[in-house]
Scaffold this active site. Sequence first.
Site, mmCIF file in Angstrom:
data_model
loop_
_atom_site.group_PDB
_atom_site.id
_atom_site.type_symbol
_atom_site.label_atom_id
_atom_site.label_comp_id
_atom_site.label_asym_id
_atom_site.label_seq_id
_atom_site.Cartn_x
_atom_site.Cartn_y
_atom_site.Cartn_z
ATOM 1 N N ARG A 18 0.811 -1.060 0.085
ATOM 2 C CA ARG A 18 0.057 0.096 -0.063
ATOM 3 C C ARG A 18 0.932 1.227 0.029
ATOM 4 O O ARG A 18 1.887 1.104 0.855
ATOM 5 C CB ARG A 18 -0.794 0.062 1.393
ATOM 6 N N ASP A 19 0.530 2.239 -0.924
ATOM 7 C CA ASP A 19 1.387 3.337 -0.805
ATOM 8 C C ASP A 19 1.027 4.298 0.532
ATOM 9 O O ASP A 19 -0.285 4.452 1.000
ATOM 10 C CB ASP A 19 0.710 4.398 -1.859
ATOM 11 N N ILE A 20 1.972 4.823 1.243
ATOM 12 C CA ILE A 20 2.068 5.338 2.350
ATOM 13 C C ILE A 20 1.305 6.641 2.213
ATOM 14 O O ILE A 20 0.773 7.113 3.513
ATOM 15 C CB ILE A 20 3.552 5.552 3.104
ATOM 16 N N ASN A 34 5.556 7.184 -13.062
ATOM 17 C CA ASN A 34 6.276 8.452 -12.966
ATOM 18 C C ASN A 34 7.580 8.077 -13.300
ATOM 19 O O ASN A 34 8.167 7.284 -12.873
ATOM 20 C CB ASN A 34 6.059 9.118 -11.563
ATOM 21 N N HIS A 60 8.456 1.357 -10.072
ATOM 22 C CA HIS A 60 7.300 1.058 -9.335
ATOM 23 C C HIS A 60 5.977 1.512 -10.455
ATOM 24 O O HIS A 60 5.981 2.412 -10.986
ATOM 25 C CB HIS A 60 7.038 1.382 -7.881
ATOM 26 N N HIS A 86 1.979 2.660 -10.368
ATOM 27 C CA HIS A 86 0.859 2.832 -9.224
ATOM 28 C C HIS A 86 -0.406 2.190 -9.754
ATOM 29 O O HIS A 86 -0.625 2.325 -11.079
ATOM 30 C CB HIS A 86 0.786 4.316 -9.398
HETATM 31 P P1 DGP Z 1 6.712 8.181 -7.147
HETATM 32 O O1 DGP Z 1 6.016 9.593 -7.011
HETATM 33 O O2 DGP Z 1 6.289 7.754 -8.651
HETATM 34 O O3 DGP Z 1 8.118 7.833 -6.752
HETATM 35 O O4 DGP Z 1 5.904 7.489 -5.982
HETATM 36 C C1 DGP Z 1 6.535 7.048 -4.777
HETATM 37 C C2 DGP Z 1 5.234 6.755 -3.953
HETATM 38 O O5 DGP Z 1 5.839 5.881 -2.942
HETATM 39 C C3 DGP Z 1 4.498 8.040 -3.282
HETATM 40 O O6 DGP Z 1 3.181 7.826 -3.513
HETATM 41 C C4 DGP Z 1 4.641 7.761 -1.712
HETATM 42 C C5 DGP Z 1 5.015 6.318 -1.725
HETATM 43 N N1 DGP Z 1 6.157 6.031 -0.458
HETATM 44 C C6 DGP Z 1 7.243 6.607 -0.461
HETATM 45 N N2 DGP Z 1 7.853 6.223 0.611
HETATM 46 C C7 DGP Z 1 7.209 5.314 0.982
HETATM 47 C C8 DGP Z 1 7.118 4.245 2.418
HETATM 48 O O7 DGP Z 1 8.347 4.443 2.935
HETATM 49 N N3 DGP Z 1 6.522 3.052 2.293
HETATM 50 C C9 DGP Z 1 5.427 3.335 1.409
HETATM 51 N N4 DGP Z 1 4.332 2.477 1.617
HETATM 52 N N5 DGP Z 1 5.160 3.972 0.409
HETATM 53 C C10 DGP Z 1 5.936 5.103 0.205
#
Ligand code: DGP
Length: 109
Positions: free
Chosen positions: A30-32, A88, A101, A103
Site C-alpha cells: 500500500r502507498d503510504i 512516474n 514501481h 501505481h
Molecule cells: P513516485 O512519485 O512515483 O516515486 O511514487 C512514490 C510513492 O511511494 C509515493 O506515492 C509515496 C510512496 N512512498 C514513499 N515512501 C514510502 C514508504 O516508505 N512506504 C510506502 N508504503 N510508500 C512510500
Amino acid sequence: MQSDCIFCKIIQKELPADFLFENENLVVFRDINPKAPVHQLIVPRQHLRSINDITISDGQILTEMIFTAQKMAVKLKIDRSGYKLLFNVEKGGGQVIFHLHLHLLGGWK
Ligand code: DGP
C-alpha cells in the site's frame, strides 16, 4: 539491492509496509500517501531506477507488473469500475522514489 533505496529496504523487510502480494519477482504494498481510495505500488524486487533504465530484457518483469495490477484490480473488485496504472518517470515526471514501481489507483465512487 541498493543500500540507500527505501523500496529495496521494504522488499528486504528492513522497513515496514502493508504487503498485499509478493512472489519471487515482485512485491505489492500500500502507498503510504494514498492519492485514491485504492493506491497500491507494484514493485520489482530487482533495483531498476526508472522506465528510462529498462531494456528489452526487462520485458518479462514489466509484463508481470501489469498482469499483477490486473489481478489486484479484480481482487479489489475495481476492475469493472475502472482504475489507473501510472509510471512516474524521473523528477520532472513526479518520481520521488528511484526504484521502478507501477501505481495502481482506483476505487472512486
Ligand atoms: P513516485 O512519485 O512515483 O516515486 O511514487 C512514490 C510513492 O511511494 C509515493 O506515492 C509515496 C510512496 N512512498 C514513499 N515512501 C514510502 C514508504 O516508505 N512506504 C510506502 N508504503 N510508500 C512510500
